[in-house]
Design a protein around this motif. Structure first.
Motif, short mmCIF file in Angstrom:
data_model
loop_
_atom_site.label_atom_id
_atom_site.label_comp_id
_atom_site.label_asym_id
_atom_site.label_seq_id
_atom_site.Cartn_x
_atom_site.Cartn_y
_atom_site.Cartn_z
N VAL A 4 0.85 -1.18 0.00
CA VAL A 4 0.00 0.00 0.00
C VAL A 4 0.89 1.24 0.00
O VAL A 4 1.84 1.33 0.80
CB VAL A 4 -0.91 0.01 1.25
CG1 VAL A 4 -1.71 1.28 1.32
CG2 VAL A 4 -1.81 -1.21 1.25
N GLN A 5 0.60 2.15 -0.90
CA GLN A 5 1.38 3.38 -0.97
C GLN A 5 1.00 4.29 0.20
O GLN A 5 -0.18 4.52 0.45
CB GLN A 5 1.16 4.10 -2.29
CG GLN A 5 2.05 5.31 -2.45
CD GLN A 5 1.80 6.05 -3.76
OE1 GLN A 5 0.71 6.05 -4.27
NE2 GLN A 5 2.85 6.65 -4.29
N ARG A 6 1.99 4.76 0.90
CA ARG A 6 1.73 5.66 2.01
C ARG A 6 1.30 7.02 1.49
O ARG A 6 1.74 7.45 0.42
CB ARG A 6 2.97 5.78 2.88
CG ARG A 6 3.31 4.45 3.54
CD ARG A 6 4.50 4.54 4.43
NE ARG A 6 5.70 4.68 3.60
CZ ARG A 6 6.94 4.72 4.08
NH1 ARG A 6 7.14 4.64 5.37
NH2 ARG A 6 7.96 4.84 3.28
N HIS A 7 0.45 7.71 2.26
CA HIS A 7 -0.08 9.01 1.86
C HIS A 7 0.19 10.01 2.97
O HIS A 7 -0.17 9.78 4.12
CB HIS A 7 -1.58 8.92 1.58
CG HIS A 7 -2.18 10.19 1.08
ND1 HIS A 7 -3.51 10.48 1.22
CD2 HIS A 7 -1.64 11.25 0.45
CE1 HIS A 7 -3.77 11.66 0.69
NE2 HIS A 7 -2.63 12.15 0.22
N ALA A 8 0.81 11.11 2.61
CA ALA A 8 1.09 12.18 3.57
C ALA A 8 0.27 13.41 3.21
O ALA A 8 0.13 13.74 2.03
CB ALA A 8 2.57 12.53 3.57
N ILE A 9 -0.27 14.06 4.22
CA ILE A 9 -0.94 15.34 4.06
C ILE A 9 0.00 16.39 4.64
O ILE A 9 0.39 16.30 5.81
CB ILE A 9 -2.29 15.39 4.81
CG1 ILE A 9 -3.20 14.24 4.42
CG2 ILE A 9 -2.95 16.75 4.61
CD1 ILE A 9 -3.68 14.28 3.00
N VAL A 10 0.36 17.36 3.84
CA VAL A 10 1.23 18.44 4.29
C VAL A 10 0.37 19.68 4.43
O VAL A 10 -0.37 20.05 3.51
CB VAL A 10 2.38 18.69 3.28
CG1 VAL A 10 3.21 19.90 3.70
CG2 VAL A 10 3.26 17.45 3.15
N VAL A 11 0.45 20.33 5.58
CA VAL A 11 -0.34 21.51 5.85
C VAL A 11 0.51 22.74 5.57
O VAL A 11 1.49 23.00 6.25
CB VAL A 11 -0.85 21.53 7.31
CG1 VAL A 11 -1.68 22.78 7.57
CG2 VAL A 11 -1.65 20.27 7.61
N GLY A 12 0.15 23.46 4.51
CA GLY A 12 0.84 24.69 4.16
C GLY A 12 1.74 24.54 2.95
O GLY A 12 2.54 23.61 2.88
N ALA A 13 1.56 25.44 1.99
CA ALA A 13 2.35 25.40 0.76
C ALA A 13 3.43 26.48 0.76
O ALA A 13 3.70 27.12 -0.24
CB ALA A 13 1.44 25.56 -0.46
N GLY A 14 4.04 26.66 1.93
CA GLY A 14 5.22 27.53 2.01
C GLY A 14 6.44 26.75 1.55
O GLY A 14 6.34 25.59 1.11
N ILE A 15 7.59 27.35 1.66
CA ILE A 15 8.82 26.71 1.20
C ILE A 15 9.05 25.40 1.95
O ILE A 15 9.39 24.38 1.35
CB ILE A 15 10.02 27.66 1.33
CG1 ILE A 15 9.85 28.82 0.34
CG2 ILE A 15 11.33 26.94 1.10
CD1 ILE A 15 10.80 29.96 0.55
N GLY A 16 8.83 25.39 3.26
CA GLY A 16 9.03 24.16 4.04
C GLY A 16 8.06 23.06 3.66
O GLY A 16 8.45 21.91 3.49
N GLY A 17 6.78 23.41 3.52
CA GLY A 17 5.78 22.41 3.16
C GLY A 17 6.00 21.84 1.77
O GLY A 17 5.88 20.63 1.56
N LEU A 18 6.32 22.71 0.83
CA LEU A 18 6.56 22.24 -0.54
C LEU A 18 7.81 21.38 -0.61
O LEU A 18 7.84 20.37 -1.33
CB LEU A 18 6.67 23.43 -1.49
CG LEU A 18 5.39 24.24 -1.69
CD1 LEU A 18 5.68 25.53 -2.44
CD2 LEU A 18 4.33 23.42 -2.41
N THR A 19 8.84 21.75 0.14
CA THR A 19 10.07 20.94 0.15
C THR A 19 9.80 19.58 0.78
O THR A 19 10.26 18.55 0.27
CB THR A 19 11.19 21.68 0.90
OG1 THR A 19 11.42 22.94 0.26
CG2 THR A 19 12.48 20.87 0.91
N ALA A 20 9.04 19.56 1.88
CA ALA A 20 8.70 18.28 2.51
C ALA A 20 7.89 17.42 1.55
O ALA A 20 8.14 16.20 1.43
CB ALA A 20 7.90 18.53 3.80
N ALA A 21 6.93 18.02 0.85
CA ALA A 21 6.12 17.27 -0.10
C ALA A 21 6.98 16.68 -1.22
O ALA A 21 6.80 15.52 -1.61
CB ALA A 21 5.03 18.17 -0.69
#
Length: 133
Positions: A4-21
């Motif tokens: 099963v592919q893991r799914h992450a929800i990232v809160v916030g599309a700032g530089i940190g959130g986009l980099t984490a995504a």
């Protein structure tokens, strides 16, 4: 049986959130970025990415210099409100000392490049996160 592919929800599309995504996506995760703003923002100022930040991006397979170009600041530092320098560093000296030059660009250019590196539909604007379970 398939994994099963893991799914992450990232809160916030700032530089940190986009980099984490981007980092999670490159490791095989399905990612959704929830951003409460109605759309991308061009508000902000410049940012200088130090050579270690550029190496961190390279570690996750993201080359910001291709997306945004490369601008080597001649000098950078901190100024007092009256304009006098508190601390100043020469861009070429930094490049020599740390193995590469820093990169100066607008924050929105960095956010746009990170978003463009994500699969279409990953970033969802106008989605406020009100709780986390």
């Amino acid at each position: 049986m398939s994994a099963v592919q893991r799914h992450a929800i990232v809160v916030g599309a700032g530089i940190g959130g986009l980099t984490a995504a981007l980092a999670l996506g490159r490791r095989g995760w399905r990612v959704t970025v929830c951003e409460r703003a109605a759309g991308p923002s061009s508000v902000g100022a410049g940012i200088v990415l130090a050579p270690n930040a550029l190496r961190a991006f390279a570690t996750i397979g993201f080359d910001i210099t291709r997306a945004a170009g490369r601008t080597l600041p001649a000098a950078m530092g901190l100024r007092r409100p009256d304009g006098r320098w508190l601390n100043r560093a020469d861009g070429a000296a930094l490049a020599a000392r740390y193995g590469g030059p820093p990169l100066a660009l607008h924050r929105s250019a960095l956010a746009e490049a990170l978003t463009a590196a994500l699969p279409a539909g990953t970033v969802r604007h106008g989605v406020a996160v009100t709780s986390v379970d």
